[in-house]
Design a protein around this motif. Sequence first.
Motif, short mmCIF file in Angstrom:
data_model
loop_
_atom_site.label_atom_id
_atom_site.label_comp_id
_atom_site.label_asym_id
_atom_site.label_seq_id
_atom_site.Cartn_x
_atom_site.Cartn_y
_atom_site.Cartn_z
N GLN A 1 1.13 -1.15 0.12
CA GLN A 1 0.26 0.01 -0.12
C GLN A 1 0.64 1.34 0.13
O GLN A 1 0.49 2.27 -1.20
CB GLN A 1 -0.83 0.22 1.14
N MET A 2 2.00 1.09 0.39
CA MET A 2 2.91 2.50 1.03
C MET A 2 3.38 2.81 -0.14
O MET A 2 3.54 3.91 -1.26
CB MET A 2 4.05 2.15 2.01
N ALA A 3 3.76 1.44 -1.12
CA ALA A 3 4.21 1.65 -2.66
C ALA A 3 3.24 2.75 -3.78
O ALA A 3 3.32 3.12 -5.01
CB ALA A 3 5.06 0.16 -3.19
N GLY A 4 1.96 1.79 -3.67
CA GLY A 4 1.00 2.75 -3.90
C GLY A 4 0.42 4.24 -4.22
O GLY A 4 0.74 4.57 -4.75
N PHE A 5 1.12 4.45 -2.41
CA PHE A 5 0.56 5.81 -1.72
C PHE A 5 2.07 6.19 -2.80
O PHE A 5 1.84 7.41 -2.64
CB PHE A 5 0.71 5.68 -0.88
N MET B 1 8.01 6.12 -9.78
CA MET B 1 7.75 4.64 -8.71
C MET B 1 7.97 3.68 -9.57
O MET B 1 6.89 3.12 -9.79
CB MET B 1 6.68 5.19 -7.82
N ASP B 2 8.97 1.97 -8.53
CA ASP B 2 9.04 0.90 -9.82
C ASP B 2 8.72 0.26 -8.62
O ASP B 2 9.00 -0.59 -7.30
CB ASP B 2 10.45 0.54 -9.94
N THR B 3 7.08 -0.57 -8.61
CA THR B 3 6.48 -0.98 -7.91
C THR B 3 6.76 -2.47 -7.98
O THR B 3 7.17 -3.43 -6.74
CB THR B 3 5.32 -1.27 -8.31
N ASP C 1 7.25 -9.52 4.00
CA ASP C 1 6.11 -9.47 3.86
C ASP C 1 5.36 -7.79 3.20
O ASP C 1 4.83 -7.53 3.81
CB ASP C 1 5.31 -10.48 4.62
N MET C 2 5.51 -7.62 1.98
CA MET C 2 4.81 -7.32 1.59
C MET C 2 3.44 -7.23 1.72
O MET C 2 2.79 -5.66 1.37
CB MET C 2 4.87 -7.11 -0.30
N ARG C 3 2.31 -7.93 2.68
CA ARG C 3 1.29 -7.54 2.93
C ARG C 3 0.91 -7.53 4.10
O ARG C 3 0.00 -7.59 5.05
CB ARG C 3 0.21 -8.77 2.41
N GLN C 4 2.18 -8.05 5.09
CA GLN C 4 2.40 -7.86 6.22
C GLN C 4 2.01 -5.97 6.14
O GLN C 4 2.54 -5.20 6.20
CB GLN C 4 2.92 -8.36 6.74
N PRO C 5 1.29 -6.00 7.99
CA PRO C 5 0.79 -4.48 8.53
C PRO C 5 2.08 -4.15 8.60
O PRO C 5 3.18 -4.58 9.20
CB PRO C 5 0.26 -4.41 9.68
#
Length: 296
Positions: A88-92, A100-102, A115-119
């Motif tokens: 989500q921060m990469a999206g922000f 930005m290189d997601t 983990d990309m999806r861990q808070p």
Amino acid sequence: MIRISDLVKTFDDTCAADHISLEIPEGILFGLLGTNGAGKTTLLRLTAGILEADSGEILVDGEPAGASEKVFYLPDTPYYFPNATIEQMAGFYGRQYREMDTEGVRYMAESLNLDMRQPIRTFSKGMKRQAFLILALCARTKYLLCDEVFDGLDPIASEVMKNLFRQEMRERKFTAVVASHRLPELEDICDNIAILHKGGVVTAGDMRMKAENIWKFQCVFHDADDRVGLEKELDVVRCHTDVNFVTLIVRGDREEIRTELYKRRPVFVAEVPMSLEEIFIAEMEVKGYDIRKVLH
Ligand SMILES: Nc1ncnc2c1ncn2[C@@H]1O[C@H](COP(=O)(O)OP(=O)(O)OP(=O)(O)O)[C@@H](O)[C@H]1O
């Protein structure tokens, strides 16, 4: 290039930037070193355009600081939304930084087992720092300003972070300014270091050039008369004498220094390697600073 000219910033009675002038060339890792309260964060925030200077100027590639999308500022405690993940921060950041290189974020996060999806809030301090450094590097701005990015990391995590910088330096020409209060955190990755103290720049420059012009010798002379006049002939930064055993830190051409020493027919001469800290200590003593107040 970042060009800082005669920059002044005061907070009430505190002068946090005291007529700072610095040039940060392109394509290097530039270290800002100083004790707590030296003015490192203030200088980074002024360069990022978050703070406004009282006087003086900062130009990033000729444009006033803050006007440029070329700069990413990574504070020591980066902001993130309460339950945000790296994804989500990469999206922000992707909405603020066009380059930005997601995919790069995903690749680096995987290789560091993040983990990309861990808070992010559930990450350890070191994991958070790694996550934000990945995000900052993948914003692919020309300039990256980082505050205490290695602070509190164990040696392995610190090396991982340094390798991320090195890899990025190899892949594209970018410029990073890294603030720290510890010289060991900067000396093996920074090409240039500026030391700040009470809002002013004590010394700044290229590390290799500094190391090439200052030497430490240990000598033993037959008697005290043999070393008379040495300090007149050489640019002696520091001299410590213990009977006939002399330790000298001298600036200048190494061969000329050796010749001058051997003229006095010493019993023994040895060149001793100098650490970067010793070089700084010597430089700052000459300028009248007490190193214990500046670096420790
Ligand atoms: N918003 C502010 N209001 C008042 N004083 C401030 C503010 N920001 C910084 N200062 C003061 O300016 C001086 C420099 O602070 P700064 O945060 O730039 O230092 P620093 O070198 O980054 O320190 P540290 O290593 O502790 O982060 C300090 O004396 C600090 O108290």
